[in-house]
Design a protein around this motif. Sequence first.
Motif, PDB file in Angstrom:
ATOM      1  N   ALA A  46       0.675 -23.788  18.605  1.00 59.36           N
ATOM      2  CA  ALA A  46       1.007 -23.319  19.945  1.00 59.36           C
ATOM      3  C   ALA A  46       2.415 -22.734  19.986  1.00 59.36           C
ATOM      4  O   ALA A  46       2.642 -21.652  20.524  1.00 59.36           O
ATOM      5  N   THR A  47       3.363 -23.457  19.373  1.00 58.45           N
ATOM      6  CA  THR A  47       4.735 -22.960  19.401  1.00 58.45           C
ATOM      7  C   THR A  47       4.856 -21.682  18.583  1.00 58.45           C
ATOM      8  O   THR A  47       5.595 -20.772  18.951  1.00 58.45           O
ATOM      9  N   GLY A  48       4.118 -21.623  17.497  1.00 60.21           N
ATOM     10  CA  GLY A  48       4.130 -20.419  16.666  1.00 60.21           C
ATOM     11  C   GLY A  48       3.643 -19.212  17.438  1.00 60.21           C
ATOM     12  O   GLY A  48       4.275 -18.150  17.431  1.00 60.21           O
ATOM     13  N   ALA A  51       6.183 -18.284  20.049  1.00 56.19           N
ATOM     14  CA  ALA A  51       7.339 -17.648  19.431  1.00 56.19           C
ATOM     15  C   ALA A  51       7.036 -16.189  19.097  1.00 56.19           C
ATOM     16  O   ALA A  51       7.856 -15.300  19.336  1.00 56.19           O
ATOM     17  N   LEU A  52       5.839 -15.962  18.582  1.00 56.38           N
ATOM     18  CA  LEU A  52       5.445 -14.595  18.236  1.00 56.38           C
ATOM     19  C   LEU A  52       5.436 -13.712  19.478  1.00 56.38           C
ATOM     20  O   LEU A  52       5.918 -12.581  19.455  1.00 56.38           O
ATOM     21  N   PHE A  53       4.901 -14.265  20.551  1.00 59.57           N
ATOM     22  CA  PHE A  53       4.800 -13.514  21.785  1.00 59.57           C
ATOM     23  C   PHE A  53       6.189 -13.156  22.302  1.00 59.57           C
ATOM     24  O   PHE A  53       6.479 -12.014  22.651  1.00 59.57           O
ATOM     25  N   ILE A  54       7.079 -14.162  22.287  1.00 62.35           N
ATOM     26  CA  ILE A  54       8.436 -13.943  22.777  1.00 62.35           C
ATOM     27  C   ILE A  54       9.163 -12.934  21.896  1.00 62.35           C
ATOM     28  O   ILE A  54       9.847 -12.035  22.376  1.00 62.35           O
ATOM     29  N   GLY A 331      -1.754   2.700  10.864  1.00 65.89           N
ATOM     30  CA  GLY A 331      -2.280   1.350  10.668  1.00 65.89           C
ATOM     31  C   GLY A 331      -1.300   0.304  11.151  1.00 65.89           C
ATOM     32  O   GLY A 331      -0.101   0.528  11.221  1.00 65.89           O
ATOM     33  N   TYR A 332      -1.856  -0.832  11.508  1.00 63.20           N
ATOM     34  CA  TYR A 332      -1.031  -1.918  12.024  1.00 63.20           C
ATOM     35  C   TYR A 332      -1.352  -3.225  11.311  1.00 63.20           C
ATOM     36  O   TYR A 332      -2.460  -3.422  10.832  1.00 63.20           O
ATOM     37  N   ILE A 333      -0.352  -4.074  11.295  1.00 63.60           N
ATOM     38  CA  ILE A 333      -0.630  -5.488  11.019  1.00 63.60           C
ATOM     39  C   ILE A 333      -0.837  -6.122  12.377  1.00 63.60           C
ATOM     40  O   ILE A 333       0.044  -6.089  13.228  1.00 63.60           O
ATOM     41  N   GLU A 334      -2.015  -6.641  12.564  1.00 60.68           N
ATOM     42  CA  GLU A 334      -2.376  -7.138  13.886  1.00 60.68           C
ATOM     43  C   GLU A 334      -2.323  -8.654  13.911  1.00 60.68           C
ATOM     44  O   GLU A 334      -2.893  -9.316  13.045  1.00 60.68           O
ATOM     45  N   ILE A 335      -1.626  -9.193  14.898  1.00 57.63           N
ATOM     46  CA  ILE A 335      -1.631 -10.645  15.096  1.00 57.63           C
ATOM     47  C   ILE A 335      -2.168 -10.922  16.489  1.00 57.63           C
ATOM     48  O   ILE A 335      -1.470 -10.739  17.485  1.00 57.63           O
ATOM     49  N   PRO A 336      -3.432 -11.297  16.556  1.00 57.24           N
ATOM     50  CA  PRO A 336      -4.024 -11.527  17.870  1.00 57.24           C
ATOM     51  C   PRO A 336      -3.771 -12.934  18.378  1.00 57.24           C
ATOM     52  O   PRO A 336      -3.506 -13.854  17.605  1.00 57.24           O
ATOM     53  N   LEU A 337      -3.820 -13.058  19.678  1.00 58.81           N
ATOM     54  CA  LEU A 337      -3.825 -14.385  20.298  1.00 58.81           C
ATOM     55  C   LEU A 337      -4.899 -14.326  21.371  1.00 58.81           C
ATOM     56  O   LEU A 337      -4.756 -13.651  22.369  1.00 58.81           O
ATOM     57  N   GLU A 338      -5.985 -15.012  21.081  1.00 62.58           N
ATOM     58  CA  GLU A 338      -7.135 -14.867  21.959  1.00 62.58           C
ATOM     59  C   GLU A 338      -7.670 -16.217  22.391  1.00 62.58           C
ATOM     60  O   GLU A 338      -7.505 -17.214  21.702  1.00 62.58           O
ATOM     61  N   GLY A 356      -7.894 -11.657  25.146  1.00 61.72           N
ATOM     62  CA  GLY A 356      -6.556 -11.932  24.672  1.00 61.72           C
ATOM     63  C   GLY A 356      -5.788 -10.667  24.414  1.00 61.72           C
ATOM     64  O   GLY A 356      -6.138  -9.599  24.909  1.00 61.72           O
ATOM     65  N   PHE A 357      -4.727 -10.804  23.642  1.00 59.28           N
ATOM     66  CA  PHE A 357      -3.960  -9.618  23.300  1.00 59.28           C
ATOM     67  C   PHE A 357      -3.534  -9.707  21.850  1.00 59.28           C
ATOM     68  O   PHE A 357      -3.574 -10.762  21.238  1.00 59.28           O
ATOM     69  N   SER A 358      -3.125  -8.582  21.302  1.00 59.37           N
ATOM     70  CA  SER A 358      -2.649  -8.559  19.934  1.00 59.37           C
ATOM     71  C   SER A 358      -1.268  -7.935  19.894  1.00 59.37           C
ATOM     72  O   SER A 358      -0.974  -7.005  20.638  1.00 59.37           O
ATOM     73  N   SER A 359      -0.425  -8.456  19.024  1.00 65.86           N
ATOM     74  CA  SER A 359       0.815  -7.772  18.691  1.00 65.86           C
ATOM     75  C   SER A 359       0.525  -6.929  17.464  1.00 65.86           C
ATOM     76  O   SER A 359      -0.027  -7.418  16.487  1.00 65.86           O
ATOM     77  N   LEU A 360       0.892  -5.669  17.543  1.00 69.95           N
ATOM     78  CA  LEU A 360       0.589  -4.758  16.446  1.00 69.95           C
ATOM     79  C   LEU A 360       1.903  -4.247  15.836  1.00 69.95           C
ATOM     80  O   LEU A 360       2.762  -3.732  16.538  1.00 69.95           O
TER      81      LEU A 360
END
Lengths: 441, 164
Positions: A46-48, A51-54, A331-338, A356-360
């Motif tokens: 959860a914290t990870g 943190a990624l989102f922030i 291309g992206y490295i995608e880190i989703p949070l769903e 959810g959303f992804s950080s790309l």
Amino acid sequence: MNNNLDKLFQENLKNLEATPNKRVWNNIETKLKKKKNRLVPLWWFATGAAALFILGLLVFPISNNDKFIDKNDSNIITETPETELKPKQIKSLSKDSIQKKSILVAEENKILKSNKQEKKTLNKKEEKKKLVSTKNAMKKIFLANNSIKNDVAPALKKEETSLTKKNTDKPITSKEITAKVTLKKETKKIDINSVLEQKDSISFNKKTISKWSIAPVFAVLSSNSFSNSSPIDKGLSNSTIGKNSISYGVQVSFKLNKKWTIQSGVHLQEMSYVNNNVIAVSTISTQSSSISFNSNSSVTFANAATNQNSDIVSTSLNRSNLSGDLTQKYGYIEIPLEIKYNFLSSRKFNTQIVAGFSSLFLNKNEVNLNSQFVSRFGKATNLNNINFSGNLGFDFGYSLNKNWSLNLTPMFKAQLNTFSENSNGFSPFNIGIYSGIKYQF
Amino acid sequence: MSAQSQLYQIYSDKLFAVCLKYCRNYEDAEDTLQDSFITIFKKINQYKNKGSFEGWLKRITINTALQKYRDTAAIQVVDKILENKKTEEINFKYLTIDVNILLGFIQKLPDRYRMIFNLYVLDNYSHKEISKLLGISEGTSKSNLSRARKILKEQIKNYQATTE
């Protein structure tokens, strides 16, 4: 007769007590410890994710800011003294609080702590500012030829007010945060219990329910856009066609309870668009171009098929030009949070809504002009390094056995922040069919 | 951990007795006690001061035991020979049998008979409650109880014969 028999057992066994072997307690103790250890990764996760989102939010406004700021320096000067004053004020505050030490020991400690935190955050802010200004300097060199936009001034004012607001808000919010942090520490324990409860209500029927699952995922993506225009050149409207590409990665999910699951992971994602039959014209001005070719020449493009921009086509006869297919790949490295909600499930099949959303994070940026004789490579200059996408889809699962299941997930992902400027109204999305083999443990 | 171990120390003897009565043997009873306490520690904040705490603990333990045999209870076939035999009268009044032996008789009962006998006779559950707990009809509960009694009588009789 029956009564006698019942009585015999009742009277003899009523007050029966028996001391169990010590190993029973030892077993319980180790199991309880295991449970506690197993819960730790949830908080890490959860914290990870938070943190990624922030992190994404922090980096995103900076990359937006320098675009505005580098065009008007005077405003920066008025901004920085304000923030430099702040720490001094705080220092005087902390001195005051030290004087009050003899009176209020307990309270003063709290204030000092919060002050320290403020200082830290402010110092960090200053550092960031420095970073921004160095970035600005670099940007200036690159964007020397760019014309100044009209909307710069109002945007800057907004920026300023929001910044000062942030500063004034800080003293209160940081205190609140410290209070919240201590509160959270207390509530965490309760949370663990409540999570256990929820789990327990399920596990009463089925003894063990696996919570974590990991899945290698492969997807076929179809790149699309809400508009037909081209992010590369205005002249290429109505000819942009999305191509199929792939995405692959690893998905990790955690079952919160019977209905809800959160998942994250890492994917490599690629998008690709092509404009067929394009005429490239060399131009002198760099204004309209959002790609830079390796050969350092700037070009504008036109649609050979439609012949809409007749002036470009006519001038193209005079100047050197190329015609061919223009392909853009990024291309992206995608880190989703769903989050997934289980709405239909039987013994074997399982259907979930995914949102959810992804950080790309941009890791590939190619533009390729392929003509009959020559091909030229370059890259787009208007792609943001960090992008986000909103995701929505369905997850169909078929469980093979207790631990393994097959998953098929059609997903719709709309990108929110692909281009920094001048995208000609091009907003990409992709539709992908993700498939994976999930292992639960 | 100390609060949990304290709770265990206070109630484990009583709850282990429950486990011994509801389970087939000593090992099963230990397993059930272990599972029960883990459930108790997980659910402890669900206890809302309604009814006695010990009663609550006992209910969890009984449930855990029932859970253990729920699947096997339906399958077990009982000796049909017993039903045709007429049990002779036993004089219970002057009967003294060691607790361990009585416990052994209960443990030897087929799973479902043992549960129903325990629930009805020793823990005062009604046939209606039993039918809900075990997912059987009230009639089945009643007939199983009478069969359980029959088996126990038989065993007591045999025991008397060997000791006399």
